[in-house]
Motif scaffolding. Sequence first.
Motif, PDB file in Angstrom:
ATOM      1  N   ILE A  47       0.816  -1.223   0.000  1.00  0.00           N
ATOM      2  CA  ILE A  47       0.000   0.000   0.000  1.00  0.00           C
ATOM      3  C   ILE A  47       0.847   1.268   0.000  1.00  0.00           C
ATOM      4  O   ILE A  47       0.317   2.373  -0.036  1.00  0.00           O
ATOM      5  CB  ILE A  47      -0.992   0.025   1.189  1.00  0.00           C
ATOM      6  N   GLY A  48       2.163   1.122   0.038  1.00  0.00           N
ATOM      7  CA  GLY A  48       3.030   2.291  -0.028  1.00  0.00           C
ATOM      8  C   GLY A  48       4.472   1.890  -0.267  1.00  0.00           C
ATOM      9  O   GLY A  48       4.911   0.826   0.158  1.00  0.00           O
ATOM     10  N   LYS A  49       5.215   2.754  -0.989  1.00  0.00           N
ATOM     11  CA  LYS A  49       6.622   2.498  -1.256  1.00  0.00           C
ATOM     12  C   LYS A  49       7.427   3.754  -0.958  1.00  0.00           C
ATOM     13  O   LYS A  49       6.990   4.871  -1.227  1.00  0.00           O
ATOM     14  CB  LYS A  49       6.831   2.078  -2.723  1.00  0.00           C
ATOM     15  N   ASN A  50       8.617   3.563  -0.383  1.00  0.00           N
ATOM     16  CA  ASN A  50       9.509   4.679  -0.074  1.00  0.00           C
ATOM     17  C   ASN A  50      10.943   4.168  -0.147  1.00  0.00           C
ATOM     18  O   ASN A  50      11.414   3.486   0.766  1.00  0.00           O
ATOM     19  CB  ASN A  50       9.192   5.256   1.311  1.00  0.00           C
ATOM     20  N   LEU A  62      -3.563   1.876  15.286  1.00  0.00           N
ATOM     21  CA  LEU A  62      -2.531   2.342  14.359  1.00  0.00           C
ATOM     22  C   LEU A  62      -1.171   2.377  15.047  1.00  0.00           C
ATOM     23  O   LEU A  62      -1.085   2.681  16.241  1.00  0.00           O
ATOM     24  CB  LEU A  62      -2.863   3.745  13.845  1.00  0.00           C
ATOM     25  N   PRO A  63      -0.097   2.071  14.306  1.00  0.00           N
ATOM     26  CA  PRO A  63       1.253   2.126  14.876  1.00  0.00           C
ATOM     27  C   PRO A  63       1.641   3.558  15.222  1.00  0.00           C
ATOM     28  O   PRO A  63       1.012   4.519  14.763  1.00  0.00           O
ATOM     29  CB  PRO A  63       2.128   1.555  13.756  1.00  0.00           C
ATOM     30  N   PRO A  64       2.684   3.720  16.034  1.00  0.00           N
ATOM     31  CA  PRO A  64       3.095   5.058  16.482  1.00  0.00           C
ATOM     32  C   PRO A  64       3.776   5.859  15.382  1.00  0.00           C
ATOM     33  O   PRO A  64       4.245   5.303  14.384  1.00  0.00           O
ATOM     34  CB  PRO A  64       4.084   4.747  17.608  1.00  0.00           C
ATOM     35  N   LYS A  65       3.824   7.167  15.588  1.00  0.00           N
ATOM     36  CA  LYS A  65       4.495   8.054  14.626  1.00  0.00           C
ATOM     37  C   LYS A  65       6.000   8.020  14.859  1.00  0.00           C
ATOM     38  O   LYS A  65       6.610   8.979  15.329  1.00  0.00           O
ATOM     39  CB  LYS A  65       3.968   9.485  14.764  1.00  0.00           C
ATOM     40  N   LYS A 110       2.293   8.836   6.868  1.00  0.00           N
ATOM     41  CA  LYS A 110       1.636   9.500   7.986  1.00  0.00           C
ATOM     42  C   LYS A 110       0.161   9.149   8.144  1.00  0.00           C
ATOM     43  O   LYS A 110      -0.401   9.240   9.233  1.00  0.00           O
ATOM     44  CB  LYS A 110       1.807  11.016   7.858  1.00  0.00           C
ATOM     45  N   ASP A 111      -0.484   8.730   7.047  1.00  0.00           N
ATOM     46  CA  ASP A 111      -1.907   8.353   7.146  1.00  0.00           C
ATOM     47  C   ASP A 111      -2.097   7.018   7.850  1.00  0.00           C
ATOM     48  O   ASP A 111      -3.230   6.667   8.198  1.00  0.00           O
ATOM     49  CB  ASP A 111      -2.533   8.263   5.741  1.00  0.00           C
TER      50      ASP A 111
END
Length: 227
Positions: free
Chosen positions: A140-143, A212-215, A223-224
Amino acid sequence: MKIPILYEDNHLLVVEKPVNIPVQEDNTGDPDVLSMLKEDIKVRYQKPGNVYLALVHRLDRPVGGVMVFAKTSKAASRLSDALRRNTIDKHYLTVVRGTPSRDQAILEDYLLKDKRENKSHIVSPKNKQAKKAVLSYEVIGKNDDLCLVSVKLHTGRPHQIRVQLASIGCPIYGDQKYGQDVNKPGQQIALWSHTLSFEHPTKKTLTTIDSLPPKAYPWNLWKDYCN
């Protein structure tokens, strides 16, 4: 330590398990989630004697996120039966190193747990002691060289997500057991119990609880998906 309560009624207690705390008492003697919750119930409701609270499922010690406990024997029996029938939906978020060859897929393997080294291994289906492990995942996301992945468990085998993702060349960030070649000691494993969805044991309504996991890195790259 105060364990966040996500939902509670007469039959259920759903909490956000902190990372690096065992679910129940083990040979380390460290504080455990089950004992802390029993003490919390005893204090909040001024209950004398022993408090009944049943462990329904488990999370590995370094993993955080949503967990359900049963406050009555009726709830414990019905939730345990739902777990056996595979009618409790369990979804996880994880950050892996590398990029899976497919953005979504179903992984089916046969796992054998080595109790001496506390590690699961993928073995031949012909091994009579092995147990089938099935999960589905979606990127669902790549970085850069990291990917955020949503995982749905179809079976509940020890270390299943960790060993199966490592087997496709994408070990979980921070996993020292199945990704020791690419992870550094001290890195926190990026695996989080995100959603539990099940039929309430007495109301018979669908109950869905999210966490949700922590920031913190690497979650904060998306961030979402962090709190």
